[in-house]
Design a protein around this motif. Structure first.
Motif, short mmCIF file in Angstrom:
data_model
loop_
_atom_site.label_atom_id
_atom_site.label_comp_id
_atom_site.label_asym_id
_atom_site.label_seq_id
_atom_site.Cartn_x
_atom_site.Cartn_y
_atom_site.Cartn_z
N LYS A 48 0.96 -1.35 0.23
CA LYS A 48 -0.07 -0.05 0.00
C LYS A 48 0.94 1.24 -0.09
O LYS A 48 1.99 1.20 0.37
CB LYS A 48 -0.76 0.06 1.18
CG LYS A 48 -1.75 -1.07 1.36
CD LYS A 48 -2.76 -0.87 2.49
CE LYS A 48 -2.06 -0.69 3.93
NZ LYS A 48 -1.58 -1.98 4.23
N PRO A 49 0.32 2.25 -0.36
CA PRO A 49 1.02 3.49 -0.37
C PRO A 49 1.58 3.82 0.88
O PRO A 49 0.84 3.64 1.87
CB PRO A 49 0.02 4.65 -0.96
CG PRO A 49 -0.86 4.03 -1.60
CD PRO A 49 -0.84 2.59 -1.14
N HIS A 50 2.87 4.17 0.96
CA HIS A 50 3.56 4.69 2.24
C HIS A 50 3.85 3.44 3.04
O HIS A 50 4.21 3.71 4.18
CB HIS A 50 2.59 5.74 3.20
CG HIS A 50 2.57 7.20 2.28
ND1 HIS A 50 1.56 7.66 2.04
CD2 HIS A 50 3.44 7.77 1.72
CE1 HIS A 50 1.67 8.81 1.50
NE2 HIS A 50 3.06 8.97 1.35
N ASP A 51 3.78 2.21 2.68
CA ASP A 51 4.22 1.20 3.51
C ASP A 51 5.76 1.00 3.25
O ASP A 51 6.19 1.68 2.08
CB ASP A 51 3.94 -0.05 2.66
CG ASP A 51 2.39 -0.67 3.17
OD1 ASP A 51 2.04 -0.11 4.07
OD2 ASP A 51 1.78 -1.62 2.61
N ASN A 96 5.00 10.19 6.96
CA ASN A 96 6.07 11.28 7.30
C ASN A 96 7.21 10.30 8.14
O ASN A 96 6.58 9.46 8.75
CB ASN A 96 5.69 12.25 7.99
CG ASN A 96 4.75 13.29 7.17
OD1 ASN A 96 4.54 13.33 6.05
ND2 ASN A 96 3.81 13.93 8.06
N PHE A 97 8.30 10.95 7.74
CA PHE A 97 9.31 10.36 8.67
C PHE A 97 9.78 11.52 9.62
O PHE A 97 10.35 12.65 9.05
CB PHE A 97 10.50 9.66 8.10
CG PHE A 97 10.19 8.39 7.29
CD1 PHE A 97 9.79 7.32 8.19
CD2 PHE A 97 10.11 8.33 6.16
CE1 PHE A 97 9.43 6.11 7.58
CE2 PHE A 97 9.88 7.02 5.51
CZ PHE A 97 9.40 5.94 6.14
N SER A 98 9.79 11.47 10.93
CA SER A 98 10.46 12.52 11.96
C SER A 98 11.52 12.28 12.66
O SER A 98 11.39 11.17 13.23
CB SER A 98 9.25 12.82 12.68
OG SER A 98 9.47 13.97 13.45
N CYS A 99 12.52 12.92 12.48
CA CYS A 99 13.96 12.59 13.07
C CYS A 99 13.61 12.87 14.58
O CYS A 99 13.12 14.05 14.99
CB CYS A 99 14.91 13.43 12.18
SG CYS A 99 16.28 13.07 13.23
N ALA A 100 14.14 11.88 15.38
CA ALA A 100 13.96 11.88 16.75
C ALA A 100 15.08 12.87 17.55
O ALA A 100 15.08 12.88 18.47
CB ALA A 100 13.93 10.47 17.32
N TRP A 104 13.50 17.25 12.39
CA TRP A 104 13.15 17.48 10.93
C TRP A 104 12.24 16.46 10.35
O TRP A 104 12.36 15.24 10.67
CB TRP A 104 14.64 17.45 9.98
CG TRP A 104 15.34 18.77 10.14
CD1 TRP A 104 15.29 19.32 11.36
CD2 TRP A 104 16.37 19.01 9.36
NE1 TRP A 104 16.46 20.32 11.17
CE2 TRP A 104 16.91 20.31 9.77
CE3 TRP A 104 16.89 18.65 8.20
CZ2 TRP A 104 18.01 21.12 9.08
CZ3 TRP A 104 17.73 19.19 7.45
CH2 TRP A 104 18.64 20.52 8.02
N VAL A 105 11.50 16.96 9.47
CA VAL A 105 10.49 15.92 8.88
C VAL A 105 10.38 15.76 7.62
O VAL A 105 10.56 16.69 6.73
CB VAL A 105 8.82 16.53 9.55
CG1 VAL A 105 7.85 15.38 8.81
CG2 VAL A 105 9.01 16.55 10.82
N TYR A 106 10.32 14.46 6.99
CA TYR A 106 10.37 14.29 5.60
C TYR A 106 9.27 13.56 5.23
O TYR A 106 8.60 12.61 5.84
CB TYR A 106 11.73 13.45 5.52
CG TYR A 106 12.93 13.92 5.74
CD1 TYR A 106 13.66 14.40 4.80
CD2 TYR A 106 13.45 13.63 7.17
CE1 TYR A 106 14.88 15.19 5.35
CE2 TYR A 106 14.64 14.20 7.45
CZ TYR A 106 15.44 14.91 6.68
OH TYR A 106 16.64 15.18 7.17
N SER A 107 8.81 13.67 3.87
CA SER A 107 7.69 13.17 3.23
C SER A 107 7.77 12.82 2.04
O SER A 107 8.21 13.75 1.09
CB SER A 107 6.28 13.73 3.61
OG SER A 107 5.39 13.19 2.89
N ASP A 108 7.68 11.51 1.53
CA ASP A 108 8.22 11.08 0.02
C ASP A 108 9.58 11.60 -0.11
O ASP A 108 9.69 12.08 -1.41
CB ASP A 108 6.97 11.63 -0.89
CG ASP A 108 5.63 10.45 -0.78
OD1 ASP A 108 5.93 9.58 -0.10
OD2 ASP A 108 4.69 10.81 -1.27
N GLY A 109 10.37 11.66 0.61
CA GLY A 109 11.94 12.07 0.40
C GLY A 109 11.90 13.50 0.56
O GLY A 109 13.08 13.91 0.60
N LYS A 110 11.11 14.46 0.47
CA LYS A 110 11.12 15.98 0.71
C LYS A 110 11.09 16.22 2.10
O LYS A 110 10.41 15.62 3.01
CB LYS A 110 9.89 16.49 -0.07
CG LYS A 110 9.68 16.55 -1.56
CD LYS A 110 8.79 17.48 -2.01
CE LYS A 110 8.40 17.29 -3.47
NZ LYS A 110 7.25 16.40 -3.69
#
Ligand code: FES
Ligand code: FE
Length: 454
Positions: A48-51, A96-100, A104-110
């Motif tokens: 699925k998207p974002h898996d 999103n991936f949020s750095c702990a 900083w937060v990234y979504s689809d690489g951005k």
């Protein structure tokens, strides 16, 4: 770094201990793992998207994710601010991936979020320039996802070369619905060099009856039909060969126990009868499709047991309808440490009882405590402990098996007259052609400049 030409004598095929030593290791992370196409997973792991799942290419941590638009992409798992791991989890679904560390937060690489950005940077940070580093080449082939750090690398099709034919017909089984990877991965550390494991899978059928003699005996004596009926004996009703893929003209992959003859089908049917008529019907249908695919061959190579896709993707279980198929990735973790990741794939449209049997059989042999890999791991550890003392380095090892027979058709008279070639260089079962090709190509990579990206 030692002169590789003195470590690998390609005339007599002698290889020195230092090929496995620490002073070689850092360079091969750059020249081998920085340039080759590396297996990073299977489409079914990210439906699925974002898996996403996290993974390694060599020692480099990466994230593989299906993006919001449905495309599979891969990123360096490194925050662009201070290098923290952006995603510390094995797998999941996240927009999103949020750095702990600082957030900083990234979504689809951005890069889409920087805490206190006005105050901290006064608008002086260009979000477009500080997204996650994307793996320049990432491609799914038959559901298998490979990535490559070298933007100038040859295409994945060319990289796989002869291997594609064997993977399509015997591993992927797309005409029967393809593969699904069972969730979860077995992980364990073997204190050895990754090449010692990978060269074994490239074609070392020679060790099997010695290293795994106890396992074969246990199969013979077992009263558990799940075990006894998936034994290695098929009454001799097949001919077996090894194949050096892309021999002398590309990236060297190897397969062992390429089987021609009815023995495997007979063994599979006997085991399927225990599982019921649905399993038997499925084994017949599987064979019917394969017969159709191989109809142009007078003598049909029906399956192969295992192999290695250069550099470090091992395969096993491909020879039987009732055997799970293992993808075994041998991650380098230092000159004397290899982290094995093993996934079990089953054929998607197989009856549930077949899938369960396939999983059981594979895990019984290839789980971390499996009866086959624990035999191998003990030997691989002893080899690594035993190499690279000063006296030992003076005495290279023997890689010259079946050199004189290389290039001869090993098929017996009963299989002669095949009008169409089986892809790759066919060799006798006991050979070291694929291992020689492995080290020939490895030394070519080591002797050229490293790729810049890894
Ligand atoms: Fe990731 Fe600072 S290291 S935000
Ligand atoms: Fe083995």
């Amino acid at each position: 770094m030692p002169d590789l030409r003195s470590l690998i004598d390609q005339k007599h095929w002698l290889i020195g201990d230092q090929v496995f030593a620490q002073d070689i290791y850092q360079r091969e992370l750059e020249t081998v793992f920085g340039r080759c196409w590396l297996f990073v997973g299977h489409d079914s792991m990210v439906p699925k998207p974002h898996d996403y799942f996290t993974h390694f290419m060599g020692e480099t941590g990466v994230i593989v994710q299906r993006d919001g638009a449905g495309r599979i992409r891969g990123y360096l798992n490194k925050c662009r601010h201070r290098g923290n791991i952006v995603c510390p989890y094995d797998r999941g679904n996240a927009k999103n991936f949020s750095c702990a560390y600082h957030g900083w937060v990234y979504s689809d690489g951005k890069l889409i979020g920087v805490p206190h950005s006005d105050e901290a940077y006064a608008g002086g940070i260009n979000f477009d320039e500080w997204g996650l580093v994307e793996i320049p080449k990432l491609q799914s082939w038959g559901g298998l996802i490979f990535g490559c750090w070298d933007p100038d690398a040859i295409s994945l099709d060319d990289y796989l070369g002869d291997a594609r034919w064997y993977l399509e017909h015997f591993l992927l089984r797309e005409k029967l619905g393809g593969l699904e990877v069972i969730p979860g991965v077995q992980r364990y550390m073997v204190p050895t060099n990754w090449k010692i494991v990978s060269e074994n899978l490239a074609g070392d059928h020679y060790h099997f009856m010695v290293t795994h003699g106890g396992f074969v005996e246990a199969l013979r004596k077992s009263e558990d039909k799940r075990i006894a009926l998936t034994g290695v004996s098929t009454g001799g009703r097949f001919h077996a060969f090894s194949v050096a893929l892309n021999h002398d003209h590309g990236v060297p992959h190897g397969i062992f126990q390429l089987r021609s003859g009815s023995g495997q089908l007979e063994t599979d049917l006997t085991a399927a009868e225990e599982l019921g008529p649905e399993a038997v019907a499925w084994v017949h249908e599987r064979q019917r499709v394969l017969e159709e695919e191989l109809k142009d061959f007078k003598h049909k190579p029906y399956s192969f047991q295992g192999g290695n896709i250069f550099p470090n993707l091992g395969l096993t279980g491909v020879g039987s309808a009732l055997y799970g198929k293992a993808f075994m990735l041998h991650h380098p973790r230092g000159a004397d440490r290899t982290e094995v990741w093993t996934w079990c794939a089953v054929e998607k449209n197989a009856p549930a009882a077949v899938k369960e049997r396939a999983r059981f059989v594979l895990m019984q042999r290839f789980a971390a405590t499996g009866m086959v890999v624990s035999d191998d791991s003990a030997i691989f550890e002893r080899i690594a402990e035993n190499l690279n003392t000063p006296p030992s380095r003076q005495w290279p090892m023997h890689y010259a098996m079946a050199m004189a027979q290389e290039g001869e058709d090993p098929r017996p008279a009963a299989l002669a007259g095949e009008p169409q070639r089986w892809p790759g260089l066919l060799t006798q079962t006991f050979q070291e052609t694929a291992q020689r090709d492995f080290y020939r190509y490895w030394s070519e990579l080591m002797n050229t400049n490293p790729a810049p990206a890894n």
